[in-house]
Design a protein around this motif. Structure first.
Motif, PDB file in Angstrom:
ATOM      1  N   VAL A 146       0.840  -1.200   0.000  1.00 58.93           N
ATOM      2  CA  VAL A 146       0.000   0.000   0.000  1.00 58.93           C
ATOM      3  C   VAL A 146       0.873   1.249   0.000  1.00 58.93           C
ATOM      4  O   VAL A 146       0.630   2.201  -0.756  1.00 58.93           O
ATOM      5  N   ARG A 147       1.894   1.258   0.848  1.00 58.51           N
ATOM      6  CA  ARG A 147       2.792   2.413   0.902  1.00 58.51           C
ATOM      7  C   ARG A 147       3.487   2.618  -0.446  1.00 58.51           C
ATOM      8  O   ARG A 147       3.575   3.752  -0.948  1.00 58.51           O
ATOM      9  N   SER A 148       3.969   1.529  -1.049  1.00 54.93           N
ATOM     10  CA  SER A 148       4.664   1.632  -2.323  1.00 54.93           C
ATOM     11  C   SER A 148       3.734   2.116  -3.434  1.00 54.93           C
ATOM     12  O   SER A 148       4.114   2.980  -4.244  1.00 54.93           O
ATOM     13  N   LEU A 149       2.518   1.594  -3.486  1.00 53.74           N
ATOM     14  CA  LEU A 149       1.582   2.004  -4.538  1.00 53.74           C
ATOM     15  C   LEU A 149       1.161   3.461  -4.373  1.00 53.74           C
ATOM     16  O   LEU A 149       0.999   4.186  -5.365  1.00 53.74           O
ATOM     17  N   LYS A 150       0.969   3.897  -3.128  1.00 58.20           N
ATOM     18  CA  LYS A 150       0.647   5.309  -2.896  1.00 58.20           C
ATOM     19  C   LYS A 150       1.790   6.197  -3.370  1.00 58.20           C
ATOM     20  O   LYS A 150       1.577   7.237  -3.999  1.00 58.20           O
ATOM     21  N   TRP A 151       2.994   5.786  -3.047  1.00 56.29           N
ATOM     22  CA  TRP A 151       4.171   6.567  -3.440  1.00 56.29           C
ATOM     23  C   TRP A 151       4.307   6.612  -4.957  1.00 56.29           C
ATOM     24  O   TRP A 151       4.610   7.663  -5.536  1.00 56.29           O
ATOM     25  N   GLN A 152       4.060   5.478  -5.630  1.00 59.86           N
ATOM     26  CA  GLN A 152       4.139   5.452  -7.086  1.00 59.86           C
ATOM     27  C   GLN A 152       3.044   6.309  -7.710  1.00 59.86           C
ATOM     28  O   GLN A 152       3.256   6.935  -8.759  1.00 59.86           O
ATOM     29  N   ALA A 153       1.865   6.342  -7.080  1.00 60.04           N
ATOM     30  CA  ALA A 153       0.795   7.210  -7.574  1.00 60.04           C
ATOM     31  C   ALA A 153       1.202   8.680  -7.466  1.00 60.04           C
ATOM     32  O   ALA A 153       0.900   9.485  -8.358  1.00 60.04           O
ATOM     33  N   GLU A 154       1.903   9.029  -6.386  1.00 60.27           N
ATOM     34  CA  GLU A 154       2.389  10.396  -6.243  1.00 60.27           C
ATOM     35  C   GLU A 154       3.435  10.719  -7.306  1.00 60.27           C
ATOM     36  O   GLU A 154       3.453  11.831  -7.861  1.00 60.27           O
ATOM     37  N   LEU A 155       4.310   9.753  -7.608  1.00 51.81           N
ATOM     38  CA  LEU A 155       5.292   9.959  -8.674  1.00 51.81           C
ATOM     39  C   LEU A 155       4.603  10.186 -10.015  1.00 51.81           C
ATOM     40  O   LEU A 155       5.009  11.042 -10.801  1.00 51.81           O
ATOM     41  N   ALA A 156       3.562   9.394 -10.286  1.00 51.73           N
ATOM     42  CA  ALA A 156       2.824   9.551 -11.551  1.00 51.73           C
ATOM     43  C   ALA A 156       2.179  10.934 -11.622  1.00 51.73           C
ATOM     44  O   ALA A 156       2.173  11.573 -12.683  1.00 51.73           O
ATOM     45  N   ALA A 157       1.650  11.400 -10.485  1.00 49.23           N
ATOM     46  CA  ALA A 157       1.037  12.729 -10.452  1.00 49.23           C
ATOM     47  C   ALA A 157       2.081  13.816 -10.699  1.00 49.23           C
ATOM     48  O   ALA A 157       1.813  14.802 -11.400  1.00 49.23           O
ATOM     49  N   GLN A 158       3.281  13.636 -10.150  1.00 44.37           N
ATOM     50  CA  GLN A 158       4.349  14.614 -10.367  1.00 44.37           C
ATOM     51  C   GLN A 158       4.798  14.618 -11.822  1.00 44.37           C
ATOM     52  O   GLN A 158       5.113  15.672 -12.385  1.00 44.37           O
ATOM     53  N   THR A 159       4.824  13.427 -12.437  1.00 40.49           N
ATOM     54  CA  THR A 159       5.181  13.351 -13.853  1.00 40.49           C
ATOM     55  C   THR A 159       4.162  14.090 -14.712  1.00 40.49           C
ATOM     56  O   THR A 159       4.527  14.836 -15.631  1.00 40.49           O
ATOM     57  N   LYS A 160       2.885  13.890 -14.421  1.00 44.76           N
ATOM     58  CA  LYS A 160       1.834  14.608 -15.156  1.00 44.76           C
ATOM     59  C   LYS A 160       1.961  16.115 -14.944  1.00 44.76           C
ATOM     60  O   LYS A 160       1.771  16.911 -15.865  1.00 44.76           O
ATOM     61  N   LYS A 161       2.291  16.481 -13.694  1.00 43.10           N
ATOM     62  CA  LYS A 161       2.466  17.898 -13.380  1.00 43.10           C
ATOM     63  C   LYS A 161       3.590  18.498 -14.215  1.00 43.10           C
ATOM     64  O   LYS A 161       3.512  19.645 -14.661  1.00 43.10           O
ATOM     65  N   LEU A 162       4.650  17.711 -14.425  1.00 42.97           N
ATOM     66  CA  LEU A 162       5.791  18.182 -15.208  1.00 42.97           C
ATOM     67  C   LEU A 162       5.430  18.377 -16.674  1.00 42.97           C
ATOM     68  O   LEU A 162       5.895  19.323 -17.316  1.00 42.97           O
ATOM     69  N   LEU A 163       4.586  17.491 -17.214  1.00 40.32           N
ATOM     70  CA  LEU A 163       4.310  17.488 -18.655  1.00 40.32           C
ATOM     71  C   LEU A 163       3.072  18.277 -19.050  1.00 40.32           C
ATOM     72  O   LEU A 163       2.978  18.732 -20.195  1.00 40.32           O
TER      73      LEU A 163
END
Length: 399
Positions: A146-163
Motif C-alpha cells: 500500500v505504501r509503495s503504490l501510494k508513493w508510485q501514484a504520487e510519482l505519476a502525479a508529479q510526472t503529469k504535473k511536469l508534462l
C-alpha cells in the motif's frame, strides 16, 4: 475445491436443499452425515469466474489497504473480502472482491486468486503476496505494498504535473498561430499586396505560410497526430527504434534527468520491497526489469542481473553501468556492508523523491519563460511582417 448443490433428508424426514464446498463427492457426503443429513441427490455447481480488464490505481490501493487492516486485526481473508464485496462503493471493486472470494473458496491461495486476473494484479504484486503467505507476514507485506503504490501514484502525479503545463501552453500557442494564419493574416495580406510596393522577404514568407494553412489546413492540422501514431506503431514493431526513442527521452535537456530519476526511484523502491519480503535478488531484479518501462534501463538492469548471477557483488554490478548515479552505488555498498540492503534502497528512494520534487519545480520555472519568449517571438515576427510594409508606405506618403 468444488462447489456442490444437494438435496438431503434430516432426522425429522424433511427435505433440505443447499450448497457446500468439498474436495470431492465422498467428502461432501461425509460433511452432510456429520450435520445429520442423508444425501438424496447432488450436482456440481459450475461457478462463473469474474474477470475484469483493469482496476483504477486508487481502488487497488483501497482493496489492499482494507485487507491489510482487517488481516492485522485477525479477520480471516474471506471475511475481509466479503466485507469489501458487500460494502464497497465501487462496482468494479465489489466484482474483484467477489471474484477473489470465489477462487479462494474453491481452494486457491490469495496469490493464486490474484494471478488469475493479470490485468488487475501485476506479476510483482502476486509474487509479493505469495511471499507474504509463505512467510506468514501477509499483513506486513500488504502494508508495504500500500505504501509503495501510494508513493508510485504520487510519482505519476508529479510526472503529469511536469508534462501538462508545457503541453497546455504548446497547444495554446499552436491554436493562436493557426487562428492568425487562417483568419487574421489573409485579411491583412490583401491590403499589403494592393499597396503596390515591393513586399519584403519576411512578409513573403508569412504570406506563403498563411496560404499553406488556408489551402492545406486539412493536411497540416492532423499531421502531428498522424506522425505521432506512425512513430508509435513503428516503435511497437521495432525494438531498435523504441530503444532510441526511450534514450532520446532520457537525454532531453531538463526533462530527461527528471524522468530518469522517477524511473530509478521506482526501481529502488520496488527492489527494496521485494528484497525485504524475502524474494531472491536475481528474481527481484527480473521483476524490476519489467517494471522500469524504459528499454535503456531495462537492458542495464538485465546486465546487472547477469553479473550478480556470476558472483559479482551487487554494488559492483551496478557501478559498471553509467545509467545509475554514484549515489545508488554508494548506498548499495553501505547496504551490503551492513546487511541492511532494503534500508539502503529505501534511503535511495527517499532521496530521489525529494530531488524529483525540487527538479520538477526548477524545470517548470525554466519552461514558463521559454514558452513565453517563444510565443512572443512568433507574434513579433507576424506583427513585423505585417506592419513593416504598412509603416514603410506611410513613411513614403509623409515624405
Amino acid at each position: 475445491m468444488a462447489r456442490y448443490s444437494y438435496r438431503a433428508i434430516n432426522a425429522l424426514g424433511d427435505v433440505v436443499k443447499g450448497e457446500l464446498s468439498a474436495l470431492h463427492l465422498p467428502d461432501m457426503q461425509a460433511q452432510l452425515k456429520a450435520a445429520g443429513l442423508s444425501l438424496i441427490s447432488s450436482k456440481e455447481v459450475k461457478r462463473r469466474v469474474i474477470k475484469l480488464s483493469g482496476l483504477p490505481q486508487r481502488e487497488l490501493i483501497n482493496l489492499l489497504f482494507h485487507m491489510q487492516m482487517l488481516l492485522r486485526a485477525g479477520v480471516p481473508i474471506v471475511s475481509a473480502l466479503e466485507d469489501l464485496r458487500d460494502g464497497a462503493d465501487s462496482v468494479e471493486l465489489r466484482q474483484v472482491a467477489a471474484s477473489l472470494i470465489d477462487r479462494i473458496q474453491n481452494g486457491s491461495t490469495l496469490a493464486d486468486a490474484m494471478a488469475a486476473d493479470p490485468g488487475i494484479f501485476a506479476e510483482v504484486v502476486v509474487h509479493l503476496i505469495r511471499s507474504g503467505e509463505v512467510t506468514g507476514q501477509l499483513p506486513e507485506v500488504l502494508e508495504a505494498l500500500v505504501r509503495s503504490l501510494k508513493w508510485q501514484a504520487e510519482l505519476a502525479a508529479q510526472t503529469k504535473k511536469l508534462l501538462m503545463y508545457p503541453a497546455f501552453v504548446t497547444i495554446t500557442i499552436s491554436g493562436v498561430v493557426v487562428f492568425l494564419m487562417v483568419y487574421l493574416v489573409p485579411q491583412l495580406v490583401g491590403f499589403i499586396v494592393n499597396m503596390g510596393q515591393e513586399v519584403p522577404l519576411n512578409t513573403r514568407a508569412l504570406i506563403w505560410l498563411s496560404n499553406a494553412f488556408v489551402n492545406y489546413w486539412w493536411l497540416i492540422l492532423p499531421a502531428p497526430v498522424v506522425l505521432g501514431l506512425a512513430v508509435s506503431i513503428a516503435a511497437r514493431t521495432s525494438e531498435r527504434l523504441r530503444f532510441r526513442l526511450h534514450q532520446a527521452l532520457l537525454d532531453l535537456p531538463g526533462v530527461g534527468p527528471v524522468i530518469k530519476k522517477i524511473i530509478l526511484a521506482r526501481l529502488a523502491d520496488s527492489f527494496g520491497l521485494m528484497y525485504r519480503t524475502g524474494i531472491p535478488v536475481i528474481e527481484a531484479l527480473g521483476y524490476c526489469e519489467k517494471l522500469s518501462g524504459s528499454l535503456p534501463i531495462q537492458r542495464a538492469v538485465a546486465r546487472v542481473r547477469e553479473r550478480i548471477a556470476t558472483g559479482t557483488p551487487i554494488s559492483d554490478a551496478f557501478a559498471v553501468e553509467n545509467l545509475f548515479p554514484s549515489l545508488v552505488v554508494r548506498m548499495l555498498k553501505v547496504g551490503e556492508a551492513t546487511g541492511a540492503l532494503d534500508d539502503a534502497l529505501a534511503n535511495v528512494s527517499y532521496f530521489f523523491n525529494r530531488d524529483i520534487e525540487e527538479s520538477i519545480g526548477r524545470v517548470q520555472a525554466l519552461i514558463e519563460p521559454v514558452l513565453t519568449v517563444t510565443l512572443g517571438l512568433i507574434l513579433g515576427w507576424i506583427m513585423l511582417a505585417v506592419m513593416g510594409p504598412i509603416y514603410d508606405t506611410i513613411s513614403k506618403i509623409k515624405a
